[in-house]
Write a protein that holds these residues in place. Structure first.
Motif, PDB file in Angstrom:
ATOM      1  N   THR A  23       1.201   0.986   4.153  1.00 52.54           N
ATOM      2  CA  THR A  23       0.458   0.270   5.187  1.00 52.54           C
ATOM      3  C   THR A  23      -1.033   0.378   4.893  1.00 52.54           C
ATOM      4  N   VAL A  24      -1.700  -0.761   4.804  1.00 54.90           N
ATOM      5  CA  VAL A  24      -3.149  -0.798   4.628  1.00 54.90           C
ATOM      6  C   VAL A  24      -3.775  -1.042   5.993  1.00 54.90           C
ATOM      7  N   ALA A  25      -4.577  -0.091   6.459  1.00 57.75           N
ATOM      8  CA  ALA A  25      -5.160  -0.151   7.797  1.00 57.75           C
ATOM      9  C   ALA A  25      -6.581  -0.697   7.715  1.00 57.75           C
ATOM     10  N   GLY A  26      -6.761  -1.905   8.195  1.00 62.65           N
ATOM     11  CA  GLY A  26      -8.081  -2.522   8.197  1.00 62.65           C
ATOM     12  C   GLY A  26      -8.279  -3.454   7.024  1.00 62.65           C
ATOM     13  N   LEU A  27      -8.788  -4.646   7.290  1.00 65.45           N
ATOM     14  CA  LEU A  27      -9.115  -5.587   6.233  1.00 65.45           C
ATOM     15  C   LEU A  27     -10.577  -5.383   5.833  1.00 65.45           C
ATOM     16  N   GLY A  28     -11.231  -6.381   5.312  1.00 63.71           N
ATOM     17  CA  GLY A  28     -12.651  -6.234   4.991  1.00 63.71           C
ATOM     18  C   GLY A  28     -12.895  -5.780   3.566  1.00 63.71           C
ATOM     19  N   HIS A  39      -0.204  -4.130  -4.022  1.00 68.44           N
ATOM     20  CA  HIS A  39       0.805  -5.182  -4.213  1.00 68.44           C
ATOM     21  C   HIS A  39       1.035  -5.447  -5.706  1.00 68.44           C
ATOM     22  N   ALA A  40      -0.057  -5.462  -6.468  1.00 69.19           N
ATOM     23  CA  ALA A  40       0.046  -5.724  -7.905  1.00 69.19           C
ATOM     24  C   ALA A  40       0.812  -4.622  -8.621  1.00 69.19           C
ATOM     25  N   ARG A  41       0.883  -3.442  -8.016  1.00 75.12           N
ATOM     26  CA  ARG A  41       1.586  -2.317  -8.626  1.00 75.12           C
ATOM     27  C   ARG A  41       2.972  -2.113  -8.028  1.00 75.12           C
ATOM     28  N   GLY A  42       3.471  -3.141  -7.359  1.00 75.82           N
ATOM     29  CA  GLY A  42       4.854  -3.127  -6.916  1.00 75.82           C
ATOM     30  C   GLY A  42       5.098  -2.547  -5.548  1.00 75.82           C
ATOM     31  N   ALA A  43       4.034  -2.192  -4.822  1.00 81.47           N
ATOM     32  CA  ALA A  43       4.214  -1.644  -3.476  1.00 81.47           C
ATOM     33  C   ALA A  43       4.633  -2.742  -2.505  1.00 81.47           C
ATOM     34  N   ILE A  44       5.368  -2.357  -1.491  1.00 84.07           N
ATOM     35  CA  ILE A  44       5.705  -3.262  -0.386  1.00 84.07           C
ATOM     36  C   ILE A  44       4.644  -3.035   0.685  1.00 84.07           C
ATOM     37  N   VAL A  45       3.683  -3.952   0.762  1.00 85.03           N
ATOM     38  CA  VAL A  45       2.462  -3.731   1.541  1.00 85.03           C
ATOM     39  C   VAL A  45       2.519  -4.455   2.874  1.00 85.03           C
ATOM     40  N   THR A  46       2.147  -3.730   3.920  1.00 82.38           N
ATOM     41  CA  THR A  46       1.885  -4.319   5.230  1.00 82.38           C
ATOM     42  C   THR A  46       0.448  -3.998   5.601  1.00 82.38           C
ATOM     43  N   ALA A  47      -0.350  -5.028   5.857  1.00 83.27           N
ATOM     44  CA  ALA A  47      -1.738  -4.832   6.274  1.00 83.27           C
ATOM     45  C   ALA A  47      -1.840  -5.012   7.780  1.00 83.27           C
ATOM     46  N   VAL A  48      -2.481  -4.042   8.438  1.00 88.63           N
ATOM     47  CA  VAL A  48      -2.667  -4.133   9.887  1.00 88.63           C
ATOM     48  C   VAL A  48      -4.158  -4.120  10.189  1.00 88.63           C
ATOM     49  N   ASN A  49      -4.528  -4.809  11.275  1.00 87.47           N
ATOM     50  CA  ASN A  49      -5.944  -4.933  11.617  1.00 87.47           C
ATOM     51  C   ASN A  49      -6.096  -5.035  13.124  1.00 87.47           C
ATOM     52  N   ASP A  74      -3.045  -5.709  15.940  1.00 86.50           N
ATOM     53  CA  ASP A  74      -2.142  -4.580  16.198  1.00 86.50           C
ATOM     54  C   ASP A  74      -2.352  -3.521  15.111  1.00 86.50           C
ATOM     55  N   GLY A  75      -3.407  -2.737  15.287  1.00 85.70           N
ATOM     56  CA  GLY A  75      -3.670  -1.666  14.339  1.00 85.70           C
ATOM     57  C   GLY A  75      -3.222  -0.314  14.835  1.00 85.70           C
ATOM     58  N   ALA A  76      -2.482  -0.286  15.933  1.00 84.69           N
ATOM     59  CA  ALA A  76      -2.122   0.993  16.550  1.00 84.69           C
ATOM     60  C   ALA A  76      -0.714   1.456  16.205  1.00 84.69           C
ATOM     61  N   THR A  77       0.183   0.518  15.902  1.00 84.58           N
ATOM     62  CA  THR A  77       1.590   0.853  15.724  1.00 84.58           C
ATOM     63  C   THR A  77       1.906   1.098  14.256  1.00 84.58           C
ATOM     64  N   LEU A  78       2.608   2.182  13.965  1.00 76.23           N
ATOM     65  CA  LEU A  78       3.008   2.508  12.597  1.00 76.23           C
ATOM     66  C   LEU A  78       4.179   1.618  12.189  1.00 76.23           C
ATOM     67  N   PRO A  79       3.987   0.763  11.164  1.00 73.83           N
ATOM     68  CA  PRO A  79       5.107  -0.089  10.734  1.00 73.83           C
ATOM     69  C   PRO A  79       6.307   0.745  10.275  1.00 73.83           C
ATOM     70  N   GLU A  80       7.466   0.282  10.607  1.00 72.84           N
ATOM     71  CA  GLU A  80       8.698   1.009  10.276  1.00 72.84           C
ATOM     72  C   GLU A  80       8.827   1.172   8.764  1.00 72.84           C
ATOM     73  N   GLY A  81       9.203   2.367   8.337  1.00 75.40           N
ATOM     74  CA  GLY A  81       9.429   2.626   6.925  1.00 75.40           C
ATOM     75  C   GLY A  81       8.188   3.005   6.137  1.00 75.40           C
ATOM     76  N   THR A  82       7.043   3.101   6.798  1.00 77.66           N
ATOM     77  CA  THR A  82       5.797   3.414   6.090  1.00 77.66           C
ATOM     78  C   THR A  82       5.892   4.785   5.419  1.00 77.66           C
ATOM     79  N   GLU A  83       5.549   4.807   4.120  1.00 77.90           N
ATOM     80  CA  GLU A  83       5.552   6.062   3.360  1.00 77.90           C
ATOM     81  C   GLU A  83       4.137   6.552   3.043  1.00 77.90           C
ATOM     82  N   LEU A  84       3.154   5.660   3.155  1.00 80.97           N
ATOM     83  CA  LEU A  84       1.754   5.988   2.874  1.00 80.97           C
ATOM     84  C   LEU A  84       0.870   5.029   3.643  1.00 80.97           C
ATOM     85  N   ILE A  85      -0.248   5.546   4.184  1.00 84.52           N
ATOM     86  CA  ILE A  85      -1.273   4.688   4.792  1.00 84.52           C
ATOM     87  C   ILE A  85      -2.530   4.767   3.938  1.00 84.52           C
ATOM     88  N   VAL A  86      -3.102   3.615   3.632  1.00 80.16           N
ATOM     89  CA  VAL A  86      -4.423   3.547   3.007  1.00 80.16           C
ATOM     90  C   VAL A  86      -5.355   2.896   4.020  1.00 80.16           C
TER      91      VAL A  86
END
Length: 480
Positions: A23-28, A39-49, A74-86
């Motif tokens: 999960t990537v927290a915050g755009l910009g 994403h380029a390295r094969g991660a399944i990415v969800t971006a929240v803002n 919706d930057g408050a809820t942890l996406p299901e299955g998240t293994e790492l937050i950046v």
């Protein structure tokens, strides 16, 4: 920066992120390149803002076109299955997203941590700088010195150039000059710089960190694992304390900088000359001339300190004394940092709109005498007694603007009751012309009218740049 594109080929080998739910927290500036790199390295990415404005929607569309999931508003809820937050560096540690991550045992990295871990095997070493004030100037000075030495370098990090872009881009560097904020350091547990400096410590961002001790501890992370030198400020013992507390590599040295005569393993000033007693043969007896005070622009005391810190980091990397001198001579500060605007009727007008807290304003006030001081804005919880008490003897007069000007007025009444004060009951942008007009009336030939607000600008202006521009425009109007 644009959209923060990373121009790099994807590694051909397996990636540690392949198939990992991130999960990537915050755009910009930081979030966009982080999401793309993962994403380029094969991660399944969800971006929240948190935001869902036009800019966020534009960035979301860019990521969604790559197949990245984006959740706006919706930057408050942890996406299901998240293994790492950046995370983007500004997101506070007590946000519900991070509390949920902690409960679930999910690690949180910042963009700096991600950049550090994605460096290639031949990556350029980092010379890193943090501190309450002076970071950007010092990093720019450092980059100028490194370039004068013929090294391929760039000023990156909190300075506005994404570290991910620098680390993953096609351009190859010999060394990077890296500005790091306390926010970035908080989320960078494995960062290990070649050498690093903490310029100073003063209360700032305490609402984010929770306490001065926590703020200092995050700043001190920059010293962890240093290889060559931990550069500290002799005038600020807390920076030396952080060096003592750091776990560094064997042989890494503590190197101080001072505006006075340097002791062994320090850089300092002797008879208008910047000298090095740290990176010289037989430093117990010898000192190396580096540059003249006059080579530093502007030669204000706190800027000399910045130059010494930059020189210390460069010297730790083997840079010659001549390159230090040439780099300092070539350096020009950004706008709104002790910028001389004009002289009118024997009075100097100086724009230090970047002095957005009391520590920066005190350094600015220490550079001039006598002063008509223009101050005020958003105090961000700051107290002004120490600043006013330290600067009272330098003040010819004070003009106050902004939402929290009463706090400064009260401190002036306590510590400088004899100094005339003009309190402008205005928070509109046009108030700056009246403020400069009143300052001109108070000033005498030989004085300096100094905009060093000691406050943030957003009560009246978009940012400190606009505030400084308004000051300069008002000065020009008065001089027309």
């Amino acid at each position: 920066m644009g959209s923060g594109q990373v121009t790099t080929s994807v590694p051909s080998g397996p990636s540690e992120f392949q198939g990992k739910h991130v999960t990537v927290a915050g755009l910009g500036v930081s979030g966009l390149p982080a999401a793309k790199a993962l994403h380029a390295r094969g991660a399944i990415v969800t971006a929240v803002n948190d935001g869902d404005d036009a800019r966020a929607r534009e960035q979301a569309a860019e990521l969604e076109a790559l197949g990245i999931t984006v959740r706006l508003g919706d930057g408050a809820t942890l996406p299901e299955g998240t293994e790492l937050i950046v995370t983007a560096p500004g997101w506070q540690p007590d946000k519900p997203l991070f509390l949920a991550a902690e409960k679930a045992g999910v690690p949180v990295w910042g963009d700096v941590e991600l950049a550090w871990r994605l460096r290639g095997p031949d990556a350029a070493p980092w010379l890193a700088v943090t501190g309450t004030n002076g970071k950007t100037t010092t990093v720019q000075m450092l980059a100028s010195i490194l370039k004068a030495a013929g090294l391929r370098t760039a000023a990156v990090g909190n300075i506005g150039v994404s570290l991910l872009d620098a680390v993953l881009g096609d351009e190859k560097y010999d060394v990077l000059a890296v500005e790091l904020s306390s926010y970035q350091l908080h989320w960078a547990p494995s960062l290990r710089a070649c050498s690093a400096a903490v310029l100073n410590l003063a209360p700032d961002h305490l609402d984010w960190h929770g306490s001065m001790d926590a703020y200092a501890a995050d700043k001190g992370r920059i010293y962890e694992g240093n290889k060559v030198a931990c550069v500290y400020n002799v005038a600020d013992p807390r920076t030396e304390d952080l060096v003592r507390e750091a776990d560094v590599e064997e042989g890494c040295r503590a190197v101080g900088f001072t505006l006075g005569t340097p002791s062994v393993s320090q850089l300092g000033v002797v008879d208008g000359i910047l000298v090095d007693r740290a990176f010289v043969e037989n430093r117990h007896k010898n000192a190396q001339e580096l540059a003249e005070v006059a080579d530093v622009d502007p030669p204000a005391p706190h800027n000399i300190a910045n130059a010494l810190a930059a020189a210390g980091l460069a010297r730790s990397f083997g840079v010659s004394p001549q390159a230090v001198r040439d780099g300092l001579r070539a350096f020009r500060p950004d706008a709104h940092r002790i910028a001389h605007v004009a002289d009118l009727d024997g009075v100097a007008y100086v724009d230090d709109s970047k002095a957005t807290n009391t520590h920066a304003a005190q350094a600015s006030l220490a550079a001039y005498e006598p002063i008509v001081w223009i101050a005020g804005g958003l105090a961000k919880g700051a107290e002004f007694d120490e600043l006013v008490a330290a600067s009272a003897k330098r003040l010819r007069g004070v003009v106050l603007i902004g939402a929290d000007r009463a706090l400064i007025h009260e401190a002036l009444a306590r510590h400088a009751p004899e100094v005339p004060v003009v309190d402008l009951d205005r928070t509109d942008t046009g108030a700056m012309l009246q403020a400069v007009t009143e300052a001109k009336r108070l000033a005498r030939p030989g004085d300096t009218v100094l905009l060093a607000p000691a406050c943030a600008s957003m009560d009246m202006f978009t940012n400190y740049n606009q505030r400084g521009d308004a000051f300069a425009a008002a000065v020009r109007e008065l001089g027309a």
